[in-house]
Enzyme design. Structure first.
Site, PDB file in Angstrom:
ATOM      1  CE  LYS A  36      -3.505  -0.843  11.047  1.00 55.92           C
ATOM      2  NZ  LYS A  36      -2.641   0.170  10.392  1.00 55.92           N
TER       3      LYS A  36
ATOM      4  CG  LEU B 267      -2.217  -0.780   1.126  1.00 54.95           C
ATOM      5  CD1 LEU B 267      -2.880  -0.863   2.496  1.00 54.95           C
ATOM      6  CD2 LEU B 267      -3.162  -0.129   0.130  1.00 54.95           C
TER       7      LEU B 267
ATOM      8  CB  THR C 195      -0.110  -5.783   1.134  1.00 57.16           C
ATOM      9  OG1 THR C 195      -0.567  -6.047   2.471  1.00 57.16           O
ATOM     10  CG2 THR C 195      -0.967  -4.678   0.513  1.00 57.16           C
TER      11      THR C 195
ATOM     12  CG  ASN D 216       1.058   2.095   4.446  1.00 54.16           C
ATOM     13  OD1 ASN D 216      -0.081   1.674   4.343  1.00 54.16           O
ATOM     14  ND2 ASN D 216       2.109   1.387   4.058  1.00 54.16           N
TER      15      ASN D 216
ATOM     16  CG  ASP E  53       9.730   0.150   3.872  1.00 55.46           C
ATOM     17  OD1 ASP E  53       8.540   0.034   3.523  1.00 55.46           O
ATOM     18  OD2 ASP E  53      10.362  -0.762   4.454  1.00 55.46           O
TER      19      ASP E  53
ATOM     20  CG  ASP F 131      11.723   1.880  14.040  1.00 54.96           C
ATOM     21  OD1 ASP F 131      10.539   1.959  13.677  1.00 54.96           O
ATOM     22  OD2 ASP F 131      12.079   1.282  15.073  1.00 54.96           O
TER      23      ASP F 131
ATOM     24  CE1 TYR G 177      -2.848  -4.166  11.185  1.00 56.78           C
ATOM     25  CE2 TYR G 177      -5.062  -5.100  11.074  1.00 56.78           C
ATOM     26  CZ  TYR G 177      -4.041  -4.360  10.499  1.00 56.78           C
ATOM     27  OH  TYR G 177      -4.206  -3.819   9.250  1.00 56.78           O
TER      28      TYR G 177
END
Length: 312
Positions: free
Chosen positions: A178, A19, A208, A102, A38, A75, A174
């Protein structure tokens, strides 16, 4: 004809793959100069040695297409490295206009089996990673606004998930992260609106590296674009980053496969008032037990039913 993001600069975290990569390419296509961030660890659980290659490859891809981009391999869950990321964008492009968060990892486990080392890193990368970059971008926009004596241009796009909306039994870490990102987004939207900055969150569904097992049973089509391709998500990010979205703030939007759904804030489903000064156990039992008896066993608060969604 000018492009919608021409003259603007952007940061996209976790942009070496999936993504994030699609979003970085979209912003560049719309005219933005992009810092491709990244950390580059190969494992979707955050394992393996960090590598500069993913970020550098996407930045090179943008430049090869005629755009402007540079790589950052820090990071974002580290407070000081997130500061350096924002400072890099400002130093290279003179200012920061767009922040797309992201970056994330997965360490799935049922709640009764989850270890601390499976909980903490997921919260750290997703939730703290979002906070860190927002913290320094927000300070940048506030300082610019004070110097300008009025609002400036700022856009934040955060990444939540349907795991927060509809539940995800094997992802308590997770789903919690979120959900926290949605709270962080709405708080940020209120705090920064007077400076001209908007903050919104998306719940993307895409095939992904992180979701390969979730969508393992859904094969790719032989012809045409995969309905689960990240390229279905990227245009919404481009729109939210643009001047056209100036009135879109504090929103949560589900996006996948050519579909966009705007999620309403939670609403009262039922209301009960005590006939006395305060409720008693017996009164609550008489009111609430029949109410919930009419609902299927194990049903959550209903977001999944309203949206027609499953885990994502």
């Amino acid at each position: 004809m000018s492009l919608p993001l021409e003259g603007l600069s952007a940061i996209v975290t976790g942009a070496g793959r999936g993504l994030g990569r699609a979003e970085a390419l979209e912003l560049a296509l719309l005219g933005a100069a992009v810092v491709v961030n990244d950390y580059g660890q190969p494992g979707r659980d955050g394992s393996g040695a960090a590598s500069a290659a993913p970020a550098e490859e996407v930045a090179a891809e943008i430049r090869a297409a005629g755009g402007t981009a540079l790589a950052h391999t820090g990071d974002v869950a580290d407070f000081q490295q997130a500061r350096a990321l924002v400072e890099l964008a400002v130093a290279e492009f003179g200012k920061l206009d767009i922040l797309v968060n992201n970056a994330g990892i997965l360490r799935d486990r049922m709640v009764f089996s989850m270890a601390e080392e499976e909980w903490d890193p997921v919260i750290r990368v997703h939730l703290k990673g979002h906070f860190n970059t927002i913290r320094f971008a927000a300070a940048h926009w506030r300082e610019r606004s004070k110097a300008a004596g009025g609002p400036v241009y700022g856009r934040i796009v955060n990444t939540s998930s349907e795991a927060f909306l509809a539940g995800s039994a094997g992802q308590p870490n997770y789903a919690a992260a979120k959900g926290g990102i949605v709270g962080l987004t709405t708080s940020t939207a209120l705090a920064l609106a007077k400076y001209g900055v908007t903050a919104n969150a998306i719940c993307p569904r895409a095939r992904t590296r992180m979701t390969e097992d979730v969508f393992a049973g859904l094969g790719r089509p032989e012809d045409g674009l995969d309905p689960l391709a990240p390229e279905h998500v990227a245009p919404l990010v481009g729109y939210l980053a643009s001047p056209a979205a100036a009135r879109v703030n504090g929103q949560l939007i589900v996006v996948h496969g050519g579909m966009v759904a705007i999620v309403e804030r939670p609403q009262i489903a039922a209301k009960f008032d005590s006939k006395q000064e305060t409720f008693t156990y017996d009164e609550l039992d008489a009111l609430l037990t029949p109410h919930y008896a009419e609902r299927p066993s194990g049903e959550t608060f209903g977001a999944a039913e309203v949206l027609g969604l499953k885990r994502g």
